[in-house]
Design a protein around this motif. Structure first.
Motif, short mmCIF file in Angstrom:
data_model
loop_
_atom_site.label_atom_id
_atom_site.label_comp_id
_atom_site.label_asym_id
_atom_site.label_seq_id
_atom_site.Cartn_x
_atom_site.Cartn_y
_atom_site.Cartn_z
N GLN A 20 53.13 55.47 54.45
CA GLN A 20 53.26 56.45 53.25
C GLN A 20 54.30 57.58 53.82
O GLN A 20 54.84 58.24 52.48
CB GLN A 20 51.85 57.16 53.19
CG GLN A 20 51.60 58.07 52.28
CD GLN A 20 50.37 58.63 52.13
OE1 GLN A 20 49.27 57.95 52.52
NE2 GLN A 20 50.01 59.51 51.19
N TYR A 71 50.21 48.21 53.24
CA TYR A 71 49.71 49.40 52.60
C TYR A 71 50.15 50.65 52.99
O TYR A 71 50.69 50.72 54.31
CB TYR A 71 47.88 49.13 52.99
CG TYR A 71 47.34 47.90 52.94
CD1 TYR A 71 47.34 47.47 51.45
CD2 TYR A 71 46.85 47.07 53.75
CE1 TYR A 71 46.71 46.12 51.07
CE2 TYR A 71 46.24 45.76 53.44
CZ TYR A 71 46.33 45.17 51.91
OH TYR A 71 45.64 44.23 51.77
N SER A 72 50.14 51.43 52.23
CA SER A 72 50.37 52.93 52.90
C SER A 72 50.01 53.30 54.12
O SER A 72 50.63 54.09 54.68
CB SER A 72 50.19 53.93 51.56
OG SER A 72 48.78 54.06 51.37
N THR A 73 48.81 53.04 54.48
CA THR A 73 48.32 53.56 55.78
C THR A 73 48.62 52.55 57.13
O THR A 73 48.29 53.17 58.03
CB THR A 73 46.62 53.50 55.44
OG1 THR A 73 46.19 52.12 55.18
CG2 THR A 73 46.10 54.22 54.38
N ASP A 123 47.80 49.30 46.86
CA ASP A 123 46.66 49.97 47.05
C ASP A 123 45.85 48.99 47.72
O ASP A 123 45.70 47.65 47.09
CB ASP A 123 46.13 50.35 45.69
CG ASP A 123 44.76 50.98 45.87
OD1 ASP A 123 44.42 52.23 46.51
OD2 ASP A 123 43.81 50.41 45.57
N GLN A 124 45.15 48.99 48.81
CA GLN A 124 44.49 48.12 49.13
C GLN A 124 43.31 47.43 48.38
O GLN A 124 43.05 46.08 48.61
CB GLN A 124 43.66 48.73 50.40
CG GLN A 124 43.33 47.52 51.68
CD GLN A 124 43.22 48.09 53.00
OE1 GLN A 124 43.53 49.34 53.24
NE2 GLN A 124 42.90 47.23 53.95
N SER A 165 42.80 47.79 44.95
CA SER A 165 43.16 47.10 43.51
C SER A 165 44.16 46.39 43.59
O SER A 165 44.93 45.61 42.46
CB SER A 165 43.45 48.24 42.71
OG SER A 165 44.49 49.16 43.05
N HIS A 166 45.11 46.20 44.42
CA HIS A 166 46.41 45.54 44.46
C HIS A 166 47.63 46.02 43.45
O HIS A 166 48.19 45.26 43.28
CB HIS A 166 46.20 44.06 44.33
CG HIS A 166 47.49 43.22 45.13
ND1 HIS A 166 47.58 43.14 46.31
CD2 HIS A 166 48.33 42.48 44.63
CE1 HIS A 166 48.45 42.48 46.82
NE2 HIS A 166 48.97 42.17 45.59
N THR A 167 47.51 47.29 43.35
CA THR A 167 48.52 47.99 42.42
C THR A 167 49.42 48.39 43.01
O THR A 167 49.27 48.91 44.21
CB THR A 167 47.73 49.10 41.57
OG1 THR A 167 47.10 50.07 42.43
CG2 THR A 167 46.67 48.48 40.39
N VAL A 175 52.12 50.90 44.55
CA VAL A 175 52.05 52.33 44.84
C VAL A 175 53.25 52.68 45.31
O VAL A 175 53.76 53.92 45.47
CB VAL A 175 51.01 52.78 45.58
CG1 VAL A 175 49.72 52.64 45.12
CG2 VAL A 175 51.19 52.36 46.97
#
Length: 147
Positions: free
Chosen positions: A5, A81-83, A105-106, A108-110, A112
């Motif tokens: 992130q 993932y951003s995290t 996104d973890q 929704s798999h959208t 980001v």
């Protein structure tokens, strides 16, 4: 520990799998990028690169106006993932020799964001030399699609 992130690019343009290969090439030219995430609505479904267009479409004699992005895109896309920790993702990029990874996104798999070697080079506090060396090693030709 620095996370994805903190280094990722969040203003990412994507393309639909229904768009033409010509439109993908035009968008890459406009944005000065060599790869685009392919999204069906907000959900990531693949990636298309300038190399995909050249090798899987142009070399096969396909017409860029009538060939769809979904016909030549890569569907086996590594994501993160951003995290996640930067060092973990850098290691994975080196292992599979890729220069950019979509951030999803973890739940929704959208899409980001996206993180690239350039992002690490300019925003990461630690070294990127080892990952860059692994990513830059010669690799086998991509024969994942029939021509």
């Amino acid at each position: 520990m620095q996370t994805i992130q903190e280094v990722m690019t969040i203003d990412v343009r994507s393309i639909s799998p229904e768009e033409s290969v010509r439109r993908a090439a035009q968008l890459m030219d406009e944005l000065n990028v060599g790869a685009l995430p392919v999204c069906d609505g907000p959900k990531l479904v693949g990636m298309i690169t300038d190399r995909d267009i050249t090798v899987r479409s142009t070399a096969a004699g396909q017409a860029p106006e009538s060939t769809r992005v979904g016909d030549v895109m890569s569907t086996d896309v590594r994501t993160c993932y951003s995290t996640q920790a930067v060092d973990e993702v850098l290691g994975q990029m080196g292992d599979v020799q890729i220069r950019r990874v979509p951030v999803v996104d973890q739940a929704s798999h959208t899409l980001v964001g996206i993180v690239s070697l350039g992002d690490f080079a300019t925003r990461h506090a630690g070294p990127t030399d080892e990952a860059l060396e692994e990513i830059s090693l010669p690799s086998e030709a991509d024969r994942s699609r029939a021509h």
